[in-house]
Design an enzyme around this catalytic site. Structure first.
Site, mmCIF file in Angstrom:
data_model
loop_
_atom_site.group_PDB
_atom_site.id
_atom_site.type_symbol
_atom_site.label_atom_id
_atom_site.label_comp_id
_atom_site.label_asym_id
_atom_site.label_seq_id
_atom_site.Cartn_x
_atom_site.Cartn_y
_atom_site.Cartn_z
ATOM 1 N N ASP A 120 -10.909 3.362 5.247
ATOM 2 C CA ASP A 120 -11.405 2.006 4.959
ATOM 3 C C ASP A 120 -12.913 1.909 5.138
ATOM 4 O OD1 ASP A 120 -9.685 0.056 3.967
ATOM 5 O OD2 ASP A 120 -8.595 -0.093 5.863
ATOM 6 N N LYS B 87 0.837 -1.203 0.000
ATOM 7 C CA LYS B 87 0.000 0.000 0.000
ATOM 8 C C LYS B 87 0.874 1.256 0.000
ATOM 9 C CE LYS B 87 -3.850 -2.375 2.234
ATOM 10 N NZ LYS B 87 -4.544 -2.713 3.476
ATOM 11 N N GLN C 297 -4.564 -1.542 10.036
ATOM 12 C CA GLN C 297 -4.487 -2.847 9.366
ATOM 13 C C GLN C 297 -5.022 -3.941 10.290
ATOM 14 O OE1 GLN C 297 -3.406 -3.318 6.074
ATOM 15 N NE2 GLN C 297 -4.068 -5.425 6.339
#
Ligand code: NAD
Length: 280
Positions: A117, A50, A94
């Site tokens: 997200d 990422k 994450q």
């Protein structure tokens, strides 16, 4: 019939180039902060990928590592600090988190205007109500792949195998928002094949290699394989790809399907949050 191979890598590349061009016109770089808590090797690889893609697109990124023993308080303090940092537009926590940390509590701390997200309860609620202002990257990537291949979703039967909060459930809601008739299957579903065989659009997100065999696929279906399974140094999806591509009308490969789209959507969401914050 040999299926059209949906080239997620190429579609993602085009999106990334568009983002890069737009970022180059901005006075200030969008900024992403990625938090990893613990030693999960896959998480380290994903965050590394990422960040590399951010750099290529001209997006500023920073990584915050917390040890496996980190406390919930430590993580929450870090999230709160990043919530207040002006150069950071987007915060990515994450998953999975170490077991002593509540995922729900941690995600609830991410400021909604930085929730890249779309995992915060507020954004989950919005998606549930049909507002897709900020949706999770993998489901967003799946929908974009369907759109890019000209798949009509309205009125179609869509079956999702997997009901996780990060893939299965949000994908189901996004398909429902587009008027698909949606079935969600999971590990307790009896006679999985009976459901999958009815799917015009089949999304496999179980994390079980070759769970979906050709006989479970309706002829002419669109098959999106989200699974990433590692065995003997090889990466494979949840679909028995070789056989399935003789039955489906279109199918995503693994790797090179949903994976690159997830990262492209992360960049897109980061840029979106940056622009929205600038407007405030
Ligand atoms: P998860 O483990 O949280 O959820 C898996 C789901 O599959 C569960 O709901 C479970 O009930 C269901 N399931 C498991 N075995 C099943 C079976 N035999 N029959 C029917 N359903 C079954 O996983 P997740 O985070 O949703 O991820 C799913 C897969 O997608 C994993 O392989 C993961 O690595 C991959 N993934 C890929 C991307 C990407 O960008 N390509 C992003 C996220 C996750």
């Amino acid at each position: 019939m040999t299926a059209q191979i949906i080239d997620g890598k190429a579609i993602a590349q085009k999106i990334k180039e568009k983002i890069k061009a737009e970022v180059a016109t901005l006075g200030k770089k969008p900024g992403l902060a990625a938090i990893i808590a613990g030693d999960n090797p896959a998480s380290k690889i994903y965050v590394g990928m990422k960040r590399k893609t951010c750099k290529e697109a001209g997006i500023y990124s920073e990584e915050h590592k917390l040890p496996e023993q980190a406390t919930e308080k430590e993580l929450i303090e870090l999230i709160r600090k990043l919530n207040n940092e002006d150069k950071i537009d987007a915060i990515l926590v994450q998953l999975p988190l170490p077991p002593q940390i509540s995922t729900e509590k941690a995600l609830n701390e991410v400021a909604i205007e930085k929730d890249v997200d779309g995992f915060s309860p507020a954004n989950v609620g919005k998606l549930m109500a049909g507002n897709e202002n900020m949706v999770p990257c993998t489901p967003k990537g799946i929908i974009r792949l369907l759109e890019e291949t000209g798949t009509k979703i309205d009125g179609k039967s869509a079956v999702i195998v997997g009901r996780s909060n990060i893939v299965g459930k949000p994908t189901a809601l996004m398909l429902l928002n587009r008027n698909a008739t949606v079935t969600i299957c999971h590990s307790k579903t009896s006679n999985l094949a009976e459901h999958t065989r009815k799917a015009d659009i089949l999304i496999a997100a179980a994390g079980k290699p070759k769970l979906i065999t050709a006989d479970m696929i309706k002829k002419g279906a669109i098959v999106i394989d989200v699974g990433i399974n590692k065995a003997d140094g090889e990466i494979s999806g949840d679909v028995d790809y070789k056989q399935a591509k003789e039955k489906a009308a279109a199918i995503t490969p693994v790797p090179g399907g949903v994976g690159p789209m997830t990262i492209a959507m992360l960049l897109e969401n980061t840029l979106k949050l940056h622009k929205e914050r600038k407007q405030k």
